[in-house]
Scaffold this active site. Structure first.
Site: not given
Ligand SMILES: NC(=O)c1ccc[n+]([C@@H]2O[C@H](COP(=O)([O-])OP(=O)(O)OC[C@H]3O[C@@H](n4cnc5c(N)ncnc54)[C@H](O)[C@@H]3O)[C@@H](O)[C@H]2O)c1
Length: 307
Positions: A31-32, A140
């Site tokens: 994670d970044n 997106y």
């Molecule tokens: N939250 C929702 O409602 C939802 C719905 C559908 C799909 N998703 C998918 O679920 C996944 C998780 O979403 P979330 O809501 O937990 O979001 P979030 O932003 O809380 O989590 C994303 C994580 O990825 C890390 N990250 C981002 N870019 C990075 C990179 N280049 N290298 C390393 N780490 C990186 C961030 O620091 C973060 O910890 C995502 O793929 C998102 O597209 C989320």
């Protein structure tokens, strides 16, 4: 089992990590910290602070040598994908390709990919099942959909397996209310701090709200099930934004009228998603209805605000 969770400090990723650790797996996180938080780190997991787009990620991948990869890292903000489309595509599309290259070069049995309701676009019928046409209406949506193709083709060429999970609107503990977080965490934040909640559109737009623990359960099950499949992770239930706010206000014992603003670009009018495959292929239906999920969420935020 050795697993790697990209984005394992995020809202959904960290909940998956907790479940995997509890089940006795050896968990590495890449994670970044762009939106992830150190406080979400499960102490039994190994954190690698790294960008999945960097060369350092390849070294870390080799070291972690995962059997299963949970690819959760992404840029998740629809409005940001409109403002900075290249960045959104870089993280979501190229980032996934980087993960797949590591699987190709260093091995793994399976990838579980966090896809989204956004890949469908405006529904042609409801509930949206996995055969529904994919016509994303946001960048997106495109950047979450495109990796599905790369995963399928890479898996076929290099002999690993995959499950693509298309999450409905996630909500629950650890969701960030700042910026463009989910509507539930934004509303709780406003209501607990006595501010007016803002609704874009007339509030009659509907969503399928799925609790984060149910998403994590689907992900954990997918390690050994649903190979080569695309599966909605949803409740098959429609809740309007107005209804959501009313339930939350009642649970919190407050009455703050919403301010209505014009609908935003790339916001879908109505959506809920069929979960027959989830039941048949992963043997599971979400355990949380909106009342139970909201009451856990509200209890969590109340504690957070007391800190
Ligand atoms: N939250 C929702 O409602 C939802 C719905 C559908 C799909 N998703 C998918 O679920 C996944 C998780 O979403 P979330 O809501 O937990 O979001 P979030 O932003 O809380 O989590 C994303 C994580 O990825 C890390 N990250 C981002 N870019 C990075 C990179 N280049 N290298 C390393 N780490 C990186 C961030 O620091 C973060 O910890 C995502 O793929 C998102 O597209 C989320």
């Amino acid at each position: 089992m050795k697993v790697l969770v990209t984005g394992g400090l995020g809202f959904i990723g960290s909940t998956i990590v907790d479940k995997l650790v509890a089940a006795g797996h050896e968990v590495a996180i890449a994670d970044n910290l762009s939106t992830g938080k150190r406080e979400n780190l499960n102490p039994a997991a190994t954190l690698y602070e790294v960008d999945i787009l960097s060369d350092a990620f390849r070294d870390i991948y080799q070291k972690a040598a995962p059997e299963v990869v949970y690819h959760m890292a992404a840029q998740i903000d629809i409005q940001k994908s409109i403002r900075d489309t290249a960045h959104d595509a870089t993280v979501n599309i190229l980032g996934t390709i980087r993960v797949l290259e590591c699987m190709r070069d260093f091995g793994a049995r399976k990838i579980i990919y966090a896809s989204s309701a956004a890949v469908y676009g405006e529904p042609h019928y409801l509930p949206v099942d996995e055969e529904h046409p994919n016509t994303p209406i946001s960048f997106y949506g495109i950047s979450k959909y495109t990796p599905e193709h790369y995963i399928r083709v890479y898996a076929g060429m290099h002999g690993f397996s995959y499950t693509i999970l298309r999450f409905a609107n996630a909500y629950g503990i650890r969701q960030d209310p700042k910026g463009e977080g989910g509507v539930v965490s934004i509303f709780v934040d406003k209501l607990l701090t006595g501010q007016t909640p803002i609704i874009f559109g007339d509030g009659e737009q509907t969503r399928d709200f799925v609790y984060v623990a149910d998403i994590a359960e689907a992900c954990v099950r997918a390690a050994h099930k649903g190979d080569g499949k695309i599966i909605n992770v949803s409740t098959n239930t429609q809740t309007s934004v107005n209804q959501l706010l009313a339930v939350m206000e009642e649970a919190l014992g407050v009455d703050i009228p919403a301010e209505y603003r014009p609908a935003r670009a790339a916001d879908i009018v109505d959506n809920y998603m069929d979960n027959t495959r989830l039941r048949e292929l992963l043997g599971f239906v979400p355990a949380y209805d909106i009342n139970r999920g909201l009451s856990e969420t509200i209890a969590y935020y109340k504690k957070q605000y007391q800190k």
